[in-house]
Structure formats: C-alpha cells, structure tokens
Design a protein around this motif. Sequence first.
Motif, mmCIF file in Angstrom:
data_model
loop_
_atom_site.group_PDB
_atom_site.id
_atom_site.type_symbol
_atom_site.label_atom_id
_atom_site.label_comp_id
_atom_site.label_asym_id
_atom_site.label_seq_id
_atom_site.Cartn_x
_atom_site.Cartn_y
_atom_site.Cartn_z
ATOM 1 N N PRO A 1 0.834 -1.189 0.000
ATOM 2 C CA PRO A 1 0.000 0.000 0.000
ATOM 3 C C PRO A 1 0.876 1.250 0.000
ATOM 4 N N VAL A 2 0.477 2.220 -0.757
ATOM 5 C CA VAL A 2 1.244 3.450 -0.875
ATOM 6 C C VAL A 2 0.588 4.511 -0.002
ATOM 7 N N GLU A 3 1.380 5.137 0.830
ATOM 8 C CA GLU A 3 0.889 6.219 1.682
ATOM 9 C C GLU A 3 0.991 7.532 0.911
ATOM 10 N N PRO A 4 -0.070 8.318 0.938
ATOM 11 C CA PRO A 4 0.047 9.623 0.292
ATOM 12 C C PRO A 4 0.934 10.536 1.120
ATOM 13 N N PRO A 5 1.510 11.549 0.509
ATOM 14 C CA PRO A 5 2.299 12.492 1.301
ATOM 15 C C PRO A 5 1.376 13.254 2.252
ATOM 16 N N PRO A 6 1.892 13.697 3.410
ATOM 17 C CA PRO A 6 1.055 14.466 4.322
ATOM 18 C C PRO A 6 0.572 15.748 3.632
ATOM 19 N N ALA B 1 -18.412 19.512 0.800
ATOM 20 C CA ALA B 1 -17.439 18.866 -0.099
ATOM 21 C C ALA B 1 -16.656 17.826 0.686
ATOM 22 N N SER B 2 -15.930 16.992 -0.040
ATOM 23 C CA SER B 2 -15.054 16.013 0.628
ATOM 24 C C SER B 2 -13.684 16.056 -0.019
ATOM 25 N N VAL B 3 -12.691 15.666 0.782
ATOM 26 C CA VAL B 3 -11.334 15.444 0.287
ATOM 27 C C VAL B 3 -11.034 13.984 0.571
ATOM 28 N N GLU B 4 -10.644 13.256 -0.463
ATOM 29 C CA GLU B 4 -10.384 11.824 -0.331
ATOM 30 C C GLU B 4 -9.013 11.489 -0.897
ATOM 31 N N VAL B 5 -8.367 10.520 -0.284
ATOM 32 C CA VAL B 5 -7.096 10.015 -0.798
ATOM 33 C C VAL B 5 -7.397 8.991 -1.882
ATOM 34 N N PHE B 6 -6.694 9.117 -3.003
ATOM 35 C CA PHE B 6 -6.781 8.147 -4.087
ATOM 36 C C PHE B 6 -5.358 7.815 -4.493
ATOM 37 N N GLY B 7 -4.865 6.678 -4.002
ATOM 38 C CA GLY B 7 -3.468 6.315 -4.244
ATOM 39 C C GLY B 7 -2.564 7.288 -3.507
ATOM 40 N N THR B 8 -1.801 8.067 -4.247
ATOM 41 C CA THR B 8 -0.918 9.063 -3.630
ATOM 42 C C THR B 8 -1.432 10.479 -3.867
#
Length: 151
Positions: free
Chosen positions: A51-56, A98-105
């Motif tokens: 799994p790839v963690e997105p940058p902060p 609205a939403s903010v979602e992580v998608f991959g990185t």
Amino acid sequence: MLEKKIVCVHCGKEIQAGLADCQACGALIERMASQDVDVFAATQVELKATPVEPPPAFLILRSGERAGQQYRLAMKQILGRDNAEIIIRDPRMSRSHASVEVFGTEYLLRDLSSGNHTYLNNQIIQQPTIMKHGDKIRMGNTEFEFMIKER
C-alpha cells in the motif's frame, strides 16, 4: 497449463499483468517477477502489493477570523458547516459541502451537491478533481489553500 496471476493483497482484486499499480485501490505492486500458477491446482500464489501512503497534506484556512488554521487531511474528510469532520461556520456552505479523499498518492476534491458549489482555482468542480500543491479552494465565503508537505 500455466497462467500468470497477480492478486493485490491490499484489496484482493486480480491485477492485470504488467501494471505497476492496482487499478481497484491504487496500491503499488512490488517490483517482483510474476510467478507461474497451475490454474488446475487447488492453491494459487499471490504476489504482495505494498500500500502506498500519500504524502502528508493540509488545508490552510485563508479567510475569516481563523485564517492560518491548518487541517491535516486523512483518508476521507467531509467539509461543511455542520455535518462534517472539518466544520466551518459559514452560512453559505452546505452542512456537508465537499469532501477530500485520498486516491493512491493523490488527493481528490469532490463537491457533495452543495447549494453554492465548490471552486478549485476559481473554477466550479463538477466531478472529483485531483488537487495540486498550492491550489485554492473556495466554499461559500471560505477560502483554503491545499498544501503538500514534502517528506
């Protein structure tokens, strides 16, 4: 007959041979050679996907009396005036705006059918949109800046 199969250990979906990441969840596939699997045998060999963690990343409030406040982003967060993880007291924002979602990185900004729209760099977004470092977001009378912290 031998056939190559790769299964993502993050989401369990089969991955097409030759791809660098899982199309279902975005997990990066470790650079490993595919292993032969006897499709008639009772067992299968699974290759691990890391799994790839997105940058902060952060949303920085750029308007109002709390200008400068930072909100660290998680996997999925709702922004709105009432029914949200990030609550902003702006009467022009919807309860769940609205939403903010992580998608991959990457981080996606999505309008949740708000009454006054969500703007990214002064453009109304009508579908989930990938944000870039320094992007300006406006919801109601509230403005944010999207910032990615380098590791």
